[in-house]
Design a protein around this motif. Sequence first.
Motif, short mmCIF file in Angstrom:
data_model
loop_
_atom_site.label_atom_id
_atom_site.label_comp_id
_atom_site.label_asym_id
_atom_site.label_seq_id
_atom_site.Cartn_x
_atom_site.Cartn_y
_atom_site.Cartn_z
N GLN A 20 0.86 -1.19 0.00
CA GLN A 20 0.00 0.00 0.00
C GLN A 20 0.90 1.24 0.00
O GLN A 20 0.81 2.08 0.89
N ALA A 21 1.79 1.34 -0.97
CA ALA A 21 2.74 2.46 -1.02
C ALA A 21 2.00 3.80 -1.10
O ALA A 21 1.08 3.95 -1.90
N PRO A 22 2.38 4.76 -0.26
CA PRO A 22 1.68 6.05 -0.24
C PRO A 22 2.12 6.97 -1.38
O PRO A 22 3.23 6.83 -1.91
N ALA A 23 1.24 7.89 -1.73
CA ALA A 23 1.60 8.93 -2.71
C ALA A 23 2.49 9.95 -2.02
O ALA A 23 2.58 9.99 -0.79
N GLU A 24 3.16 10.79 -2.80
CA GLU A 24 4.08 11.78 -2.23
C GLU A 24 3.38 12.75 -1.29
O GLU A 24 3.95 13.17 -0.29
N ASP A 25 2.15 13.15 -1.62
CA ASP A 25 1.44 14.12 -0.80
C ASP A 25 0.54 13.48 0.25
O ASP A 25 -0.28 14.14 0.86
N ASP A 26 0.71 12.18 0.47
CA ASP A 26 -0.12 11.45 1.44
C ASP A 26 0.25 11.88 2.87
O ASP A 26 1.42 11.84 3.24
N PRO A 27 -0.73 12.28 3.69
CA PRO A 27 -0.41 12.70 5.05
C PRO A 27 -0.12 11.53 6.00
O PRO A 27 0.37 11.73 7.10
N PHE A 28 -0.39 10.30 5.56
CA PHE A 28 -0.14 9.13 6.40
C PHE A 28 1.25 8.56 6.12
O PHE A 28 1.68 8.48 4.97
N THR A 29 1.95 8.15 7.16
CA THR A 29 3.28 7.57 7.05
C THR A 29 3.21 6.10 7.46
O THR A 29 3.00 5.79 8.63
N PRO A 30 3.37 5.17 6.49
CA PRO A 30 3.33 3.75 6.83
C PRO A 30 4.72 3.20 7.14
O PRO A 30 5.73 3.71 6.68
N GLU A 31 4.73 2.15 7.94
CA GLU A 31 5.98 1.44 8.27
C GLU A 31 5.62 -0.02 8.45
O GLU A 31 4.59 -0.35 9.04
N PHE A 32 6.47 -0.91 7.95
CA PHE A 32 6.21 -2.34 8.08
C PHE A 32 7.51 -3.03 8.47
O PHE A 32 8.55 -2.77 7.88
N SER A 33 7.44 -3.91 9.45
CA SER A 33 8.64 -4.63 9.87
C SER A 33 8.31 -6.10 10.11
O SER A 33 7.17 -6.46 10.41
N ILE A 34 9.34 -6.92 9.95
CA ILE A 34 9.25 -8.36 10.22
C ILE A 34 10.25 -8.64 11.33
O ILE A 34 11.42 -8.28 11.23
N ILE A 35 9.78 -9.28 12.39
CA ILE A 35 10.64 -9.60 13.53
C ILE A 35 10.69 -11.12 13.69
O ILE A 35 9.64 -11.78 13.72
N TYR A 36 11.89 -11.65 13.78
CA TYR A 36 12.05 -13.08 14.06
C TYR A 36 11.95 -13.26 15.56
O TYR A 36 12.69 -12.63 16.34
#
Length: 146
Positions: A78-94
């Motif tokens: 769900q890659a955001p657009a440049e002017d998107d006010p939302f900041t996504p982050e995704f991580s995988i933890i073992y």
Amino acid sequence: MLTILTIIAIGTTTDIGFQSNMARNSQFRLNAFNRSLSELNGQYREMVPTPPTPPNEALLLQALSDGKVTLATSDLTQAPAEDDPFTPEFSIIYLNEAKGQTPGEMIVSGTGTATYRFEFNSIVTLKNTGIRSDQSIGIIRIPPKE
């Protein structure tokens, strides 16, 4: 009489503005939740197919060796657009390696297949506010055959 009506009108206007702000914040929170959950579901669908696609298998192996992998924004489903006010982050933890039963395996006391346990975390934050949604899911993978 006019003074009383003016006071009531000002009070009502203030109350309407407050309620409008509450409704807007509620919509922002729901939007952050939906984006976070959509990213989590998208990454899950990318990682879980058997066998996973090579780039996704590489991410799981990197998490296995490093403990945690944070995906670049360009790798998000769900890659955001440049002017998107939302900041996504995704991580995988073992998390760890454990013994467990695999689907279709006969349950026998003292047996089990080694499994790897991972946690997927999806965080979406609305810039310049305190609005944030943090969603997680755990998965178990069977180690690849050597």
